[in-house]
Motif scaffolding. Structure first.
Motif, mmCIF file in Angstrom:
data_model
loop_
_atom_site.group_PDB
_atom_site.id
_atom_site.type_symbol
_atom_site.label_atom_id
_atom_site.label_comp_id
_atom_site.label_asym_id
_atom_site.label_seq_id
_atom_site.Cartn_x
_atom_site.Cartn_y
_atom_site.Cartn_z
ATOM 1 N N ILE A 66 -19.633 2.649 63.278
ATOM 2 C CA ILE A 66 -19.641 4.046 62.897
ATOM 3 C C ILE A 66 -18.603 4.243 61.794
ATOM 4 N N GLN A 67 -19.023 4.858 60.726
ATOM 5 C CA GLN A 67 -18.135 5.154 59.609
ATOM 6 C C GLN A 67 -17.657 6.593 59.766
ATOM 7 N N LEU A 68 -16.347 6.779 59.915
ATOM 8 C CA LEU A 68 -15.783 8.118 60.041
ATOM 9 C C LEU A 68 -15.499 8.699 58.661
ATOM 10 N N THR A 69 -15.626 10.016 58.568
ATOM 11 C CA THR A 69 -15.279 10.686 57.319
ATOM 12 C C THR A 69 -13.760 10.826 57.229
ATOM 13 N N GLU A 70 -13.272 11.135 56.044
ATOM 14 C CA GLU A 70 -11.832 11.336 55.863
ATOM 15 C C GLU A 70 -11.320 12.470 56.742
ATOM 16 N N MET A 71 -12.112 13.512 56.880
ATOM 17 C CA MET A 71 -11.703 14.648 57.716
ATOM 18 C C MET A 71 -11.597 14.227 59.181
ATOM 19 N N GLN A 72 -12.547 13.424 59.654
ATOM 20 C CA GLN A 72 -12.501 12.959 61.040
ATOM 21 C C GLN A 72 -11.277 12.074 61.277
ATOM 22 N N ILE A 73 -10.978 11.219 60.323
ATOM 23 C CA ILE A 73 -9.796 10.348 60.440
ATOM 24 C C ILE A 73 -8.537 11.195 60.476
ATOM 25 N N SER A 74 -8.475 12.201 59.604
ATOM 26 C CA SER A 74 -7.318 13.097 59.562
ATOM 27 C C SER A 74 -7.141 13.823 60.891
ATOM 28 N N SER A 91 -3.409 12.366 67.486
ATOM 29 C CA SER A 91 -2.508 11.290 67.889
ATOM 30 C C SER A 91 -1.052 11.712 67.778
ATOM 31 N N ASP A 92 -0.721 12.387 66.695
ATOM 32 C CA ASP A 92 0.650 12.868 66.524
ATOM 33 C C ASP A 92 1.010 13.869 67.622
ATOM 34 N N PHE A 93 0.025 14.647 68.051
ATOM 35 C CA PHE A 93 0.258 15.657 69.066
ATOM 36 C C PHE A 93 0.506 15.045 70.448
ATOM 37 N N ASP A 94 -0.342 14.065 70.849
ATOM 38 C CA ASP A 94 -0.211 13.540 72.217
ATOM 39 C C ASP A 94 0.288 12.099 72.303
ATOM 40 N N GLY A 95 0.481 11.422 71.162
ATOM 41 C CA GLY A 95 1.047 10.076 71.165
ATOM 42 C C GLY A 95 0.077 8.963 71.537
ATOM 43 N N ILE A 96 -1.197 9.271 71.640
ATOM 44 C CA ILE A 96 -2.211 8.250 71.964
ATOM 45 C C ILE A 96 -2.806 7.726 70.661
ATOM 46 N N ASP A 97 -3.077 6.433 70.635
ATOM 47 C CA ASP A 97 -3.625 5.773 69.454
ATOM 48 C C ASP A 97 -4.942 6.432 69.022
ATOM 49 N N PRO A 98 -5.163 6.646 67.701
ATOM 50 C CA PRO A 98 -6.415 7.252 67.232
ATOM 51 C C PRO A 98 -7.663 6.467 67.659
ATOM 52 N N ALA A 99 -7.560 5.139 67.696
ATOM 53 C CA ALA A 99 -8.709 4.324 68.116
ATOM 54 C C ALA A 99 -9.065 4.613 69.569
ATOM 55 N N GLU A 100 -8.059 4.869 70.407
ATOM 56 C CA GLU A 100 -8.313 5.198 71.809
ATOM 57 C C GLU A 100 -9.026 6.547 71.932
ATOM 58 N N HIS A 101 -8.630 7.506 71.095
ATOM 59 C CA HIS A 101 -9.318 8.799 71.089
ATOM 60 C C HIS A 101 -10.790 8.626 70.688
ATOM 61 N N ALA A 102 -11.038 7.829 69.677
ATOM 62 C CA ALA A 102 -12.416 7.599 69.217
ATOM 63 C C ALA A 102 -13.222 6.924 70.313
ATOM 64 N N LYS A 103 -12.631 5.922 70.963
ATOM 65 C CA LYS A 103 -13.321 5.213 72.037
ATOM 66 C C LYS A 103 -13.668 6.163 73.178
ATOM 67 N N ARG A 104 -12.723 7.029 73.571
ATOM 68 C CA ARG A 104 -12.968 7.990 74.649
ATOM 69 C C ARG A 104 -14.087 8.966 74.273
ATOM 70 N N ALA A 105 -14.088 9.419 73.025
ATOM 71 C CA ALA A 105 -15.126 10.357 72.582
ATOM 72 C C ALA A 105 -16.503 9.704 72.617
ATOM 73 N N ILE A 106 -16.583 8.464 72.171
ATOM 74 C CA ILE A 106 -17.862 7.746 72.191
ATOM 75 C C ILE A 106 -18.314 7.510 73.630
ATOM 76 N N ASP A 107 -17.396 7.089 74.504
ATOM 77 C CA ASP A 107 -17.741 6.861 75.911
ATOM 78 C C ASP A 107 -18.243 8.145 76.580
ATOM 79 N N THR A 108 -17.574 9.259 76.301
ATOM 80 C CA THR A 108 -17.982 10.545 76.866
ATOM 81 C C THR A 108 -19.384 10.913 76.381
ATOM 82 N N TYR A 109 -19.624 10.720 75.109
ATOM 83 C CA TYR A 109 -20.940 11.024 74.540
ATOM 84 C C TYR A 109 -22.019 10.153 75.189
ATOM 85 N N LEU A 110 -21.761 8.847 75.299
ATOM 86 C CA LEU A 110 -22.759 7.942 75.868
ATOM 87 C C LEU A 110 -23.042 8.257 77.334
ATOM 88 N N LYS A 111 -22.012 8.664 78.081
ATOM 89 C CA LYS A 111 -22.218 9.013 79.490
ATOM 90 C C LYS A 111 -23.066 10.271 79.628
#
Length: 158
Positions: A11-19, A25-45
């Protein structure tokens, strides 16, 4: 039991999505890749895969057959199965390159709506056999493939 190959999609993210991921990540201290993985997992479920059609409820019929001008004794058979169309090249004799060393040399099952929308035959196929597997039937396409195969085999037997 047959093992199925896992397919990975990139999946290719847009610049806005990356931002936005960086801001989160800055807000909660969790890695951006982990946020993306969680979002994809939630969507697939949340996705409910369509149940495979009941073999007895699949409507299939041969709509025609024409001789192949290039191969003596071979003919093309075409028809409809549920919302899909199919076409197959049937040989006079069994062949090593035919499906299961039988007489079906080529078989395509496709979605005509997708073919019309995309103008891409292979992209619309759910099954494609051309003297070897190009697109094997998925779990959801397998009942449709088996119905078409048995319909063609009974058509050949006549």
């Amino acid at each position: 039991m047959e093992r199925r190959k896992a397919v990975r999609k990139h999946i290719q993210l847009t610049e806005m999505q990356i931002s936005r991921l960086r801001q989160l990540s800055d807000f909660d201290g969790i890695d951006p890749a982990e946020h993306a993985k969680r979002a994809i997992d939630t969507y697939l479920k949340s996705q409910q895969p369509a149940p495979p059609p009941d073999h007895d409820k699949i409507q299939a019929q041969v709509s025609g057959s024409t001789d192949d001008p290039n191969i003596s004794g071979a003919f093309w058979v075409s028809g409809i199965v549920n919302q899909y169309e199919f076409s197959g090249l049937i040989l006079r004799h069994t062949s090593k390159t035919a499906m299961e060393r039988g007489r079906i040399s080529k078989l395509s099952i496709w979605d005509p709506a997708v073919r019309e929308a995309t103008n891409n035959f292979i992209g619309s196929c759910i099954v494609n056999y051309d003297r070897g597997w190009d697109i094997r039937p998925s779990l959801s396409a397998e009942p449709i493939f088996l119905k078409v195969k048995s319909l063609i085999e009974s058509y050949i037997a006549r």
